[in-house]
Design a protein around this motif. Structure first.
Motif, short mmCIF file in Angstrom:
data_model
loop_
_atom_site.label_atom_id
_atom_site.label_comp_id
_atom_site.label_asym_id
_atom_site.label_seq_id
_atom_site.Cartn_x
_atom_site.Cartn_y
_atom_site.Cartn_z
N GLU A 215 0.83 -1.21 0.00
CA GLU A 215 0.00 0.00 0.00
C GLU A 215 0.86 1.26 0.00
N ALA A 248 -3.52 -4.63 2.86
CA ALA A 248 -4.21 -3.69 3.74
C ALA A 248 -5.41 -3.06 3.05
N ASP A 249 -5.23 -2.71 1.78
CA ASP A 249 -6.29 -2.04 1.02
C ASP A 249 -6.32 -2.63 -0.38
N GLY A 252 -7.40 -0.16 -3.21
CA GLY A 252 -6.39 0.85 -3.51
C GLY A 252 -5.21 0.26 -4.27
N TYR A 253 -4.79 -0.93 -3.87
CA TYR A 253 -3.70 -1.60 -4.59
C TYR A 253 -4.09 -1.87 -6.03
N TRP A 283 -13.67 -2.82 -7.93
CA TRP A 283 -12.32 -3.32 -8.19
C TRP A 283 -12.05 -3.33 -9.69
N TYR A 371 -13.58 -4.81 4.08
CA TYR A 371 -12.74 -3.94 3.24
C TYR A 371 -12.88 -2.49 3.67
N PRO A 372 -11.79 -1.72 3.57
CA PRO A 372 -11.84 -0.30 3.95
C PRO A 372 -12.88 0.45 3.14
N ALA A 404 -8.12 3.42 10.45
CA ALA A 404 -7.79 2.68 9.22
C ALA A 404 -6.75 1.60 9.48
N ALA A 408 -7.45 -2.36 8.87
CA ALA A 408 -6.66 -3.15 7.92
C ALA A 408 -6.11 -4.40 8.59
#
Length: 737
Positions: A215, A248-249, A252-253, A283, A371-372, A404, A408
């Protein structure tokens, strides 16, 4: 609608397990044969530099180099050129979640520098390390026995503990042994200390694999540069993302990866979906690697009534609890024992008064992870008030939405917990029908109704038409063909002996069904014995990997039945294998064949399922010959006429045996029909007057091109007279006046 790649996706992929004994050059030698099957892409197991001798490649040590033992970067580029010459592209399996903690620690240079320089190292941001515990030292559980000060010495500028080498913190070289150890940024420790003292994130419960913080933009760039170069140079066209739930995310990744790789790269994620769970729509991927499809195909060819009878007989003959209680017990064990260090990390962050609520929320979670950014936290259900105070549960929920970092780590721990407690423990304890204890499966509800299968396929076609679909992988506990043989028991539960008098009835059930699934195969006894030993150790009831019981383990092989003690399920299993194959290769999504899967392929849990495959080889059986012919015909049709594989609409048979026909159209020009539960169909007297109404037009059988075109309402006893599968293509209307 989920974002989709702008360029054509694969029509089908073929997974190859690379290893030093099967490098890039061997894959290149097989390219012509694999292209002849009809696949469009070769899917390669991880190709970056890994621990020397690794048989899988998921233990990456260097993201900047292609693995030398496989032929290095030039070998990979040569494979790509050979593949292109045969009309094939490449898909790469990548491992963003973790790196190896190798025995030779210097192989992992970023980790080596962190051990030398501690939290001040530029590489410290790479790893999830809690420096606030263990007196500011990273626990390294790499020793085979508790540390003996007599084993500690300094030589060649390094700290040596037995055969292990470690970097020295600057200015500490001359200290006495006790002070020297205390002055380092790490503490070498006995491997058993990992369970309670570990202070870095790892892959599941494997301390030899340390979590990577992709991340962080700098870490992402450093770990993905070579992969992005290979994509940009056209060496590869797609990516499989291993264990996306460890990140973690994940969203985002994936957004960062999509932006870096471009819209034209086909990307799928290894994501295990619980029943009813959907892949997040935001996603930017083509879909999953396909375990959700495996669950649907297996389930729709399983008899729910027979499976329920097997479950009742299993409980009565073994004394084992039902599936929900088995799963909960395994979850509690893994969380409080195997993942005690991870649980302690969460409790430190939440505060000791919330310890009970943290634990019980993790146990009660119905999906692999949250999930965040999802305020509803889907799948996270509240535990009973008797287990945790409601106000404490509410406080943890609030923390998941406001902190956060805590959210995560909670999600990452939840993913590891689900995988280890269900797939790697409860699945080995609950054996009424082993074909249902598969990755992504639900042993408590093995069967899927036809209407559920149709709804799944319609959803896949509407939202994720480029998603992967699989029946066998390097991680499945039994290959599809082994599961098909075992699944016959759901139609014939009477074939399963009670085995109540066995020394260990649970393992006796596992042994009988494993032997039935493998059947008469090369090295049968040795392979079954190895699989049974692994099952016993994973179940952790009377032996385990960490606390072996040699006396008990010596009795396991005695549970294996001889070949003459097994019923003959070849006819029903053969029909099931062909039905599974037809569904897999014609349903929505991008089908993947696992190496050797074009033929009848009977393999057990790894390492059995990762054994080298000879390309090409003669069919292994009559069923294997039929399966290869069916596979080749359908894969070539997908490659040559991809427009046929768009759209999805169920077709309903009419008549007394209608439930035994599963049929659908893809485009208006392609129709598929397979037989469900063939033994029960025979018992009921066959198809009788059951009909399948065909859409308007003349339909030509793809598998029997010399046959007359079919129209209107076709008797299934004629449509499926030569086998359990038919695939029809509608003829184009004549232009003649």
């Amino acid at each position: 609608m989920s974002p989709q790649p702008a360029t054509p996706r694969p029509t089908a992929t073929y997974r190859l397990q690379l290893r030093p004994e099967f490098p890039f050059a061997a894959a290149a030698s097989a390219a012509a044969y694999l292209a002849s099957l009809g696949v469009s892409h070769l899917h390669l197991s991880p190709v970056l530099e890994a621990v020397p001798g690794s048989s899988h490649g998921y233990d990456v040590v260097d993201h900047t180099r292609v693995r030398a033992e496989l032929g290095g970067e030039e070998g990979l580029r040569a494979l790509a050129r050979t593949a292109r010459a045969h009309g094939l592209g490449l898909v790469l399996d990548i491992v963003p979640n973790h790196m190896a903690v190798p025995a030779a620690l210097e192989l992992n240079r970023p980790l080596w520098e962190v051990l030398r320089e501690g939290p001040g190292s530029p590489y410290a941001r790479w790893f999830d390390i809690d420096w606030e515990v263990n007196d500011g030292q990273l626990l390294l559980p790499v020793l085979a026995a508790p540390l003996d000060p007599a084993d500690v010495r300094v030589a060649d500028g390094l700290l040596h503990v037995g055969d292990h080498r470690f970097p020295l913190r600057a200015g500490t070289r001359a200290l006495p042994p006790a002070e020297l150890l205390a002055a380092q940024w790490y503490r070498p420790a006995h491997w058993r200390e990992a369970r309670t003292g570990l202070n870095y994130r790892r892959f599941f419960t494997i301390s030899d694999l340390i979590g990577v913080r992709v991340e962080d933009p700098e870490v992402f760039s450093a770990t993905h540069g070579k992969l992005l170069e290979l994509l940009a140079d056209g060496v590869a066209d797609g990516l499989r993302i291993d264990h996306v739930d460890g990140l973690a995310d994940p969203a985002g990744y994936l957004r960062r990866l999509r932006a870096a790789a471009g819209d034209g790269v086909w990307i799928v994620v290894e994501k295990i979906l619980a029943d009813g769970e959907r892949l997040p729509q935001d996603w930017p991927v083509a879909g999953t690697t396909g375990y959700d499809a495996l669950r649907q195909v297996d389930g729709v060819l399983t008899c729910g009534t027979g499976a329920a009878e097997l479950a009742a007989r299993y409980r009565s003959s073994t004394g084992a609890p039902d599936w929900p209680r088995t799963a909960e017990a395994a979850t509690r064990e893994v969380l409080t024992q195997d993942l005690a260090a991870e649980l302690a990390t969460l409790v430190r962050r939440a505060g000791p008064p919330l310890a009970e609520a943290v634990r019980e929320l993790l146990v009660a979670c119905r999906v692999y992870r949250t999930y965040p950014g999802r305020a509803d936290l889907p799948g996270l259900v509240d535990p009973p008030e008797s287990a945790a105070a409601p106000e404490a549960v509410a406080a943890v929920r609030a923390l998941l939405l406001s902190d956060a970092a805590f959210a995560a780590r909670f999600a990452q721990t939840s993913a590891a917990l689900r995988a280890k407690s269900l797939e790697d423990r409860a699945f080995y304890r609950y054996a009424p029908l082993l074909s249902a204890t598969e990755v992504g499966g639900d042993p408590g509800r093995p069967a899927v109704l036809p209407e559920e299968f149709h709804a799944y396929c319609a959803h896949l076609e509407r939202h994720w038409p480029g998603s992967g679909t699989v029946l066998s992988t390097h991680d499945t506990k039994r290959s599809a063909d082994v599961r098909a043989r075992i699944a016959v028991l759901s139609q014939r539960p009477d074939l399963m002996p009670l085995l109540a008098g066995a020394p260990d009835p649970r393992q006796a059930w596992t042994a009988f069904q494993s032997a039935l699934g493998l059947g008469d195969a090369p090295q049968r006894t040795e392979r079954l014995a190895a699989a049974l030993l692994k099952a016993a150790k994973e179940s952790a009831l009377l032996t385990s990997w960490t606390d072996p019981n040699p006396a008990y383990e010596a009795t396991l092989a005695g549970h294996l039945p001889g070949p003459g003690a097994l019923p003959d399920v070849s006819a029903a299993a053969g029909d099931g294998i062909l039905a599974m194959t037809a569904l897999h290769l014609t349903m929505p999504g991008v089908p993947e064949l696992y190496q050797g899967g074009e033929d009848e392929c009977r393999t057990l849990v790894d390492p059995d399922n990762r054994r080298p495959v000879a390309f090409p080889g003669p069919p292994r059986s009559a069923t294997g010959a039929a399966k290869r012919a069916l596979t080749t015909t359908l894969l070539r049709l997908r490659r040559e006429r991809p427009e046929l594989f768009a759209g999805y609409a169920p077709l309903a048979a009419e008549g007394p045996a209608a439930e035994h026909c599963l049929a659908y159209t893809r485009s208006p020009e392609l129709l598929v029909a397979v037989t469900r539960l063939p033994h029960l169909l025979d018992v009921a007297g066959g198809w009788g007057d059951t009909l399948l109404p065909l859409p308007p037009g003349a339909w030509t059988p793809v598998l029997d091109p010399g046959r007359e075109p079919l129209t209107d309402r076709v008797p299934l006893k004629h449509l499926l007279s030569t086998g359990p599968v038919t695939v029809l293509v509608r003829e184009a209307p004549s232009d003649a006046p």
